[in-house]
Design a protein around this motif. Sequence first.
Motif, PDB file in Angstrom:
ATOM      1  N   THR B   3     -34.168  41.721  13.556  1.00 55.12           N
ATOM      2  CA  THR B   3     -33.820  42.875  12.731  1.00 55.12           C
ATOM      3  C   THR B   3     -34.960  43.252  11.799  1.00 55.12           C
ATOM      4  O   THR B   3     -35.232  44.426  11.566  1.00 55.12           O
ATOM      5  CB  THR B   3     -32.569  42.535  11.908  1.00 55.12           C
ATOM      6  N   LEU B   4     -35.670  42.224  11.290  1.00 50.11           N
ATOM      7  CA  LEU B   4     -36.780  42.488  10.373  1.00 50.11           C
ATOM      8  C   LEU B   4     -37.871  43.303  11.058  1.00 50.11           C
ATOM      9  O   LEU B   4     -38.379  44.295  10.513  1.00 50.11           O
ATOM     10  CB  LEU B   4     -37.331  41.140   9.900  1.00 50.11           C
ATOM     11  N   VAL B   5     -38.192  42.889  12.299  1.00 51.05           N
ATOM     12  CA  VAL B   5     -39.219  43.622  13.056  1.00 51.05           C
ATOM     13  C   VAL B   5     -38.756  45.048  13.319  1.00 51.05           C
ATOM     14  O   VAL B   5     -39.539  45.996  13.289  1.00 51.05           O
ATOM     15  CB  VAL B   5     -39.508  42.869  14.379  1.00 51.05           C
ATOM     16  N   LEU B   6     -37.455  45.187  13.523  1.00 52.98           N
ATOM     17  CA  LEU B   6     -36.912  46.517  13.783  1.00 52.98           C
ATOM     18  C   LEU B   6     -37.059  47.410  12.553  1.00 52.98           C
ATOM     19  O   LEU B   6     -37.401  48.596  12.677  1.00 52.98           O
ATOM     20  CB  LEU B   6     -35.448  46.385  14.174  1.00 52.98           C
ATOM     21  N   TYR B   7     -36.851  46.839  11.351  1.00 52.65           N
ATOM     22  CA  TYR B   7     -37.062  47.640  10.142  1.00 52.65           C
ATOM     23  C   TYR B   7     -38.528  47.995   9.981  1.00 52.65           C
ATOM     24  O   TYR B   7     -38.869  49.107   9.559  1.00 52.65           O
ATOM     25  CB  TYR B   7     -36.549  46.894   8.913  1.00 52.65           C
ATOM     26  N   LEU B   8     -39.418  47.041  10.341  1.00 56.53           N
ATOM     27  CA  LEU B   8     -40.854  47.349  10.321  1.00 56.53           C
ATOM     28  C   LEU B   8     -41.149  48.515  11.264  1.00 56.53           C
ATOM     29  O   LEU B   8     -41.894  49.447  10.924  1.00 56.53           O
ATOM     30  CB  LEU B   8     -41.650  46.118  10.738  1.00 56.53           C
ATOM     31  N   ALA B   9     -40.513  48.465  12.452  1.00 56.72           N
ATOM     32  CA  ALA B   9     -40.723  49.555  13.413  1.00 56.72           C
ATOM     33  C   ALA B   9     -40.225  50.871  12.843  1.00 56.72           C
ATOM     34  O   ALA B   9     -40.861  51.918  13.026  1.00 56.72           O
ATOM     35  CB  ALA B   9     -40.014  49.239  14.722  1.00 56.72           C
ATOM     36  N   LEU B  10     -39.095  50.815  12.128  1.00 54.72           N
ATOM     37  CA  LEU B  10     -38.563  52.043  11.519  1.00 54.72           C
ATOM     38  C   LEU B  10     -39.550  52.605  10.505  1.00 54.72           C
ATOM     39  O   LEU B  10     -39.847  53.814  10.505  1.00 54.72           O
ATOM     40  CB  LEU B  10     -37.222  51.733  10.858  1.00 54.72           C
ATOM     41  N   ALA B  11     -40.106  51.708   9.659  1.00 53.97           N
ATOM     42  CA  ALA B  11     -41.073  52.155   8.657  1.00 53.97           C
ATOM     43  C   ALA B  11     -42.303  52.753   9.330  1.00 53.97           C
ATOM     44  O   ALA B  11     -42.816  53.801   8.912  1.00 53.97           O
ATOM     45  CB  ALA B  11     -41.486  50.976   7.772  1.00 53.97           C
ATOM     46  N   MET B  12     -42.769  52.108  10.416  1.00 49.19           N
ATOM     47  CA  MET B  12     -43.942  52.605  11.139  1.00 49.19           C
ATOM     48  C   MET B  12     -43.661  53.972  11.764  1.00 49.19           C
ATOM     49  O   MET B  12     -44.503  54.863  11.745  1.00 49.19           O
ATOM     50  CB  MET B  12     -44.339  51.612  12.221  1.00 49.19           C
ATOM     51  N   ALA B  13     -42.454  54.119  12.313  1.00 46.95           N
ATOM     52  CA  ALA B  13     -42.111  55.406  12.936  1.00 46.95           C
ATOM     53  C   ALA B  13     -42.084  56.505  11.889  1.00 46.95           C
ATOM     54  O   ALA B  13     -42.595  57.615  12.122  1.00 46.95           O
ATOM     55  CB  ALA B  13     -40.758  55.302  13.635  1.00 46.95           C
ATOM     56  N   ILE B  14     -41.539  56.192  10.693  1.00 47.59           N
ATOM     57  CA  ILE B  14     -41.513  57.208   9.636  1.00 47.59           C
ATOM     58  C   ILE B  14     -42.932  57.553   9.204  1.00 47.59           C
ATOM     59  O   ILE B  14     -43.283  58.727   9.042  1.00 47.59           O
ATOM     60  CB  ILE B  14     -40.672  56.694   8.453  1.00 47.59           C
ATOM     61  N   LEU B  15     -43.786  56.508   9.067  1.00 49.53           N
ATOM     62  CA  LEU B  15     -45.182  56.744   8.687  1.00 49.53           C
ATOM     63  C   LEU B  15     -45.884  57.621   9.714  1.00 49.53           C
ATOM     64  O   LEU B  15     -46.650  58.534   9.380  1.00 49.53           O
ATOM     65  CB  LEU B  15     -45.894  55.402   8.551  1.00 49.53           C
ATOM     66  N   MET B  16     -45.571  57.361  10.985  1.00 48.91           N
ATOM     67  CA  MET B  16     -46.195  58.134  12.061  1.00 48.91           C
ATOM     68  C   MET B  16     -45.796  59.609  11.974  1.00 48.91           C
ATOM     69  O   MET B  16     -46.642  60.507  12.047  1.00 48.91           O
ATOM     70  CB  MET B  16     -45.764  57.551  13.399  1.00 48.91           C
ATOM     71  N   LEU B  43     -49.218  54.110  16.124  1.00 49.86           N
ATOM     72  CA  LEU B  43     -48.694  54.056  17.487  1.00 49.86           C
ATOM     73  C   LEU B  43     -49.089  52.746  18.166  1.00 49.86           C
ATOM     74  O   LEU B  43     -48.283  52.155  18.901  1.00 49.86           O
ATOM     75  CB  LEU B  43     -49.244  55.245  18.266  1.00 49.86           C
ATOM     76  N   ALA B  44     -50.319  52.273  17.881  1.00 50.89           N
ATOM     77  CA  ALA B  44     -50.741  50.987  18.452  1.00 50.89           C
ATOM     78  C   ALA B  44     -49.852  49.858  17.946  1.00 50.89           C
ATOM     79  O   ALA B  44     -49.473  48.971  18.712  1.00 50.89           O
ATOM     80  CB  ALA B  44     -52.208  50.712  18.101  1.00 50.89           C
ATOM     81  N   ILE B  45     -49.489  49.903  16.646  1.00 50.83           N
ATOM     82  CA  ILE B  45     -48.597  48.867  16.106  1.00 50.83           C
ATOM     83  C   ILE B  45     -47.233  48.949  16.791  1.00 50.83           C
ATOM     84  O   ILE B  45     -46.639  47.923  17.149  1.00 50.83           O
ATOM     85  CB  ILE B  45     -48.465  49.025  14.585  1.00 50.83           C
ATOM     86  N   LEU B  46     -46.744  50.175  17.021  1.00 47.77           N
ATOM     87  CA  LEU B  46     -45.455  50.315  17.711  1.00 47.77           C
ATOM     88  C   LEU B  46     -45.527  49.748  19.120  1.00 47.77           C
ATOM     89  O   LEU B  46     -44.583  49.107  19.590  1.00 47.77           O
ATOM     90  CB  LEU B  46     -45.029  51.782  17.763  1.00 47.77           C
TER      91      LEU B  46
END
Lengths: 132, 84, 230
Positions: B3-16, B43-46
């Motif tokens: 779940t933590l990684v998923l929140y990181l992904a959410l933050a990255m998607a918003i940043l993108m 995008l690379a992080i995603l």
Amino acid sequence: MSEALRTFFSPQILGPEIFYGSSVGLFLIGLYMILVKKNLVKIVIGLSFIESGVNLFLISLGYVWGKTAPILNKPELMKEPVKYAVDPVPQALVLTAIVIGVAVTAMALSIVIVIHDKYGTLDISKIKELKW
Amino acid sequence: MSTLVLYLALAMAILMLVGAFVVVVTKDLLVAVIASAVVDLVLAILFYILQAPDVAITQASIGAGLTTAIFVVVVRKTKRFEDD
Amino acid sequence: MIRKLFVLFLLVIVGFFLASVVVSVPFGAEKTIVGRYYLNNTIGETGGVNAVTSIVVLYRGFDTLGEVTVLFLAATGLAAILANTREKRKKHKEKPSLIMRVGTDYLFPAAIVFGSYIFLHGHLTPGGGFPGGVVIASGFLMLFLAQWHYKADELWLKVIESLAGMTYVLIGLIGLWKLGTFLGNFLGKGTPNMLLSAGIIPLIYIVIGIKVGSEMTGLLQNLRETTENE
């Protein structure tokens, strides 16, 4: 946290919305830039955004919950790769697509340079006459 | 994917998406190019979060590195500001 | 204004249809069968540990040859298009900064070594010929930025690039001659997880890395040359 909130924030609900949503959003932003913007550099950036959105969608198609990258360097991975590794086919396709993308971008930008040389502007609404 | 990684992904998607929005609204083309580099890097992080390290390293070096260099050279050779 | 509204309306339609397609695809479920085949057979058939590399270089090697050709055509086309641009001569007054010059002295060898590492270990770790070549080209980009009079010899770049491209085709033809398939894996598979394993995968990635590196260096130099003459 209530039960409804917990199910909403649970990984299985949140996952597709992040990846699919951001890829569709990137695609739409790129399409908007191509259709509305008048500056040629911004149009090329929009093209690369559309590419990136499609790449993200393809990679998220290949993802499988709880599995790891398709690099089979551990004994249990070598024995039963299908059980532990995600789908490698979309990754191979996207690897090709990224490299082709930079080739397309470089060609488009060289044409942008030539257009700026001939017309002195990057605004497509000011490029009216055809001249050599 | 925890779940933590998923929140990181959410933050990255918003940043993108915020970076892409900056590219749309700004009049300075150099800012637009750097913001698009940020989009490519995130995008690379995603890609890495989606268990595709091969694609992530390619995107980080080609998409965020080389493409940005070409764009910066082109902005330098043409005009920096979008006029309308 | 009316144009913008029209475009927004169009985007809503496109977005609606894209979303309705995307929603119907389950996230995180197994989808393809061919991927399962590749995962099960990559070590037995190719000896490569990295399944993505095995697909790119061996199972879809012909496709990668086409990809390299597209990259070559783009670099050549860019040089041809930019050859006719006007040259405005203007001398640089300021020098590159000290940090740039000293930093490049230390970072350039590191970039070359790191790029070579990436394409040598393409069958073991993430990476491969394309990112490795681009990392090498980024080393040359730093050199271009730090020393404005530095110029890579174009003849040598072209010779290296053509030799690498011909070696790729030659490896494919040897496979055709020995095994009856273009790009057949005619070398031994070796033990997995070793540097010298996976048959022709490291060879082809070395060739691709050198080719992409010299190609991208030439592309950046072509772009820079007209910049310097502005």
